[in-house]
Design an enzyme around this catalytic site. Structure first.
Site, PDB file in Angstrom:
ATOM      1  N   ASP A  33       0.908  -1.218   0.112  1.00 19.23           N
ATOM      2  CA  ASP A  33       0.284   0.078  -0.269  1.00 19.23           C
ATOM      3  C   ASP A  33       0.607   1.146   0.202  1.00 19.23           C
ATOM      4  O   ASP A  33       0.432   2.373   0.717  1.00 19.23           O
ATOM      5  CB  ASP A  33      -0.818  -0.057   1.611  1.00 19.23           C
ATOM      6  N   CYS A  73      -4.142  -6.088  -2.875  1.00 18.78           N
ATOM      7  CA  CYS A  73      -2.950  -6.749  -2.169  1.00 18.78           C
ATOM      8  C   CYS A  73      -2.412  -8.852  -3.207  1.00 18.78           C
ATOM      9  O   CYS A  73      -1.765  -8.520  -4.219  1.00 18.78           O
ATOM     10  CB  CYS A  73      -3.040  -6.681  -0.806  1.00 18.78           C
ATOM     11  N   HIS A 133      -0.995 -13.992   1.630  1.00 18.63           N
ATOM     12  CA  HIS A 133      -1.974 -13.230   1.403  1.00 18.63           C
ATOM     13  C   HIS A 133      -1.976 -14.346   0.117  1.00 18.63           C
ATOM     14  O   HIS A 133      -3.226 -13.278  -0.588  1.00 18.63           O
ATOM     15  CB  HIS A 133      -1.818 -11.869   1.176  1.00 18.63           C
TER      16      HIS A 133
END
Length: 669
Positions: A33, A73, A133
């Protein structure tokens, strides 16, 4: 003859060592981010010092129009690591509970090798450190060690606290095992692991390291000493972000120092990139002069800081202004490693473009698809669906680089041309996906179960217990035969011992009865408190007595009178602990059954539903809520057994009616 063979072997080994010595090491540094303006080398902000990032960028090639493949993401990372548009295998959104069928599980498809898998085939050591993730919480084959990484240290989910008040961090892994994490600021901990890994490497064998700190993703947390350095910044959120970014930069400096210590710096390609744009309203990042932010297909969501360092082939101070993609990292690496990809890649080797050996642009077009959002860009034009305004927008980038004027109505021929190009690209993508928006991916929602058997994302915290950690089940008997359970170590005496979870573990609408399995040699009262807001206000409370017989017992907490819909957290408190005998917990399981479980096979199977199979048109998928410690179920149609299942779904003929179906537990672990 023997001497000849020995000499041949020695020559072969020496030649292999020579080739390896010439083959570069690779490091990908992927920030989280990070705002487009929030690196010093872009020269757009003066309040955010990034000297180590800047030094590398100025010694390599900076990409002024570097794009990622998603504005969020996980799908962005999936594209980077496979070199293929991640939509080809359904990775269109972050891993989420919604999907068209339980046949779909989030993760990088096994049909698409990662950079690590390709490099491992040609002798590379491989490591991933930090945020993953990319699947693994539902299926262990999707964790990093299943995707080509020899070594992994980090967390599987999408976000984490940067501090740990205690060691209750069972969602952290080292390789494939849950671990305790030191009480150290997380970005620096990941820096420690990167430095350790580099210092263990040998010049004779190349390595690939994927370093993925979760900085500067929320929550905004930074060391007090670093915050003091930036006390001149009046906005408290911005102050924290700058401090977080500074710590990441310092750890990048440590990585460079480790490479230099080992004499590896000149033979290592380093790529720096962010997974998507910054999110100004959440983490106080800046994307200006770009329009938009994380989550959008304006450039502020997908155009990111991006550079490559490799002194053997890239001159200092290079700038490349053509459109490039994170998809280009993998083919660039594989070319330098003298190996070809298993699958056809979506990216290109950038080195001949950077050197002007190839003078045309690397990409005619770039494409995006994220949940319900979609977009396409060529050299001069960009067309995309802006979900926030529910509008398709067109920008003439040749005259409007920062997407200020929507010209959709003025150029219908460009809209038609780009729409057609997007549709042709999208036709090649998987029609199945997962995520957080049921209208985009499907209405089936997974029945998650809070169990220490699996790798979970909840963090449990305690100040009173000396240790809170997932361990092997000390007694696989009775109602609990799980392999893993939660261990609570009692040390100093307290009137009450508290164990807190940030979220109510998997409580769903209507499921207001909690079952917790407990084992100990001492008796106590266990209180379960529901928290219904971030301020910690108590919304409901129940207690049960444990008899201390050192056998697994199911304690039932009834919250059916609670008027709330969903809890923000839970608190377990233990009263009456008189000695240091350990306590074990397992399965915080929410359902509608108020009876204590004494035999798992007699527990009623709940939430039986049916969905169309996405792979077999003549089948439907029967699903139900899994029961802890049950690993097989018997399926009945009109009271006749028609099959068994070792998962919580089963294929049925499409014409079977749900009212005629029963599912019963049939086998215990």
């Amino acid at each position: 003859m023997k001497n000849t063979r020995l000499l041949s072997t020695i020559v072969l080994l020496l030649w292999s060592g020579y080739l390896w010595a010439q083959t570069p090491n690779f490091i990908v540094i992927i920030a989280d981010d990070l705002g487009y303006s929030d690196v010093g080398y872009h020269g757009l902000r003066t309040d955010i010092p990034t000297p180590n990032i800047d030094a590398l960028a100025n010694k390599g090639v900076q990409f002024s129009e570097g794009y990622v493949t998603a504005p969020v993401c996980a799908p962005s990372r999936a594209g980077l690591l496979t070199g293929v548009y991640q939509q080809r295998f359904g990775f269109k959104d972050n891993p989420g509970p919604f999907r068209p069928s339980p046949e779909i599980v989030p993760g990088i498809s096994h049909d698409y090798p990662t950079i690590a898998q390709e490099l491992k085939k040609v002798g590379y050591n491989t490591a991933a450190i930090g945020k993953w993730h990319l699947g693994g919480q539902e299926d262990n084959s999707f964790i990093p060690t299943g995707k080509g990484f020899d070594y992994y240290y980090g967390f599987l989910g999408g976000a984490s606290s940067y501090y740990f008040e205690d060691h209750a961090t069972q969602f952290f892994l080292e390789n494939d095992q849950p671990i305790q994490t030191p009480n150290r600021y997380l970005t620096s901990l990941f820096g420690d692991k990167a430095v350790e890994y580099i210092l263990q490497q040998d010049k004779a064998k190349p390595f690939f390291m994927y370093w993925a700190p979760n900085a500067v993703h929320s929550p905004l947390q930074a060391p007090e000493g670093v915050l003091e350095k930036f006390k001149h910044i009046k906005d408290p959120k911005r102050q924290k972000l700058v401090a977080m970014q500074f710590v990441m930069d310092q750890n990048i400096g440590r990585i460079v120092d480790a490479l230099e210590t080992k004499g590896l710096m000149d033979n290592t390609m380093i790529v720096f990139i962010s997974d998507n744009g910054g999110k100004p309203h959440e983490n106080a990042s800046y994307n200006l002069p770009l329009n938009g932010a994380k989550g959008s297909l304006f450039d502020g969501g997908i155009r990111v800081p991006y550079f490559m360092y490799y002194p053997k082939m890239i001159k200092e101070g290079e700038k490349y202004d053509e459109m490039v993609s994170s998809l280009d990292i993998m083919p660039t690496f594989l070319s330098l490693a003298n190996t070809k990809p298993t699958q056809k890649l979506s990216g290109v080797n950038l080195l001949p473009y950077i050197s002007n050996e190839i003078t045309k642009q690397p990409h005619d077009k770039l494409y995006w698809k994220n949940a319900n959002k979609w977009g396409v860009r060529d050299q001069d034009w960009k067309l995309f669906y802006d979900q926030d305004s529910d509008k398709v927008r067109l920008f003439h980038l040749a005259e409007d680089a920062y997407e200020k004027e929507d010209v959709y109505d003025q150029y219908p021929e460009q809209v038609e041309r780009l729409t057609k190009a997007y549709q042709e690209w999208d036709y090649q993508n998987s029609s199945f996906s997962w995520g957080w928006n049921p209208s985009a991916v499907g209405k089936y929602k997974t029945e998650n179960q809070f169990t220490f058997e699996e790798l979970i994302s909840e963090k449990l915290a305690s100040e009173e217990f000396a240790d809170v950690m997932v361990v092997e089940n000390p007694a696989k008997t009775g109602i609990n035969t799980s392999n893993k359970v939660l261990h609570l170590k009692v040390d100093q005496h307290h009137e009450k011992y508290f164990l807190r979870a940030r979220h109510s573990p998997m409580m769903k609408r209507g499921n207001k009865v909690a079952h917790i399995k407990v084992k100990s040699k001492q008796n106590f009262r266990l209180n379960l408190t529901m928290i219904d807001d971030k301020k910690g206000n108590v919304s409901a409370y129940a207690h049960k007595e444990y008899n201390g017989n050192d056998e697994w017992q199911d304690l039932v907490f009834d919250f059916t009178d609670w008027k709330g819909m969903k809890s923000k957290g839970i608190e377990l408190s233990f009263e009456g602990l008189e000695n240091n005998e350990d306590i074990y917990l397992d399965d915080i399981w929410w359902n509608v059954q108020k009876k204590e479980i004494k035999n798992n096979e007699t527990v009623r199977v709940e939430n039986i539903q049916a969905y169309k199979s996405i792979f077999q048109k003549d089948k439907q998928v029967l699903v139900w809520k899994p029961i802890p410690n049950v690993n097989a179920y018997t399926i009945y149609h009109n009271e006749e057994v028609i099959g068994t299942a070792d998962q919580h779904f089963h294929l049925l003929p499409v014409d079977y009616q749900l009212k005629d179906i029963k599912v019963k537990a049939s086998k215990i672990n």
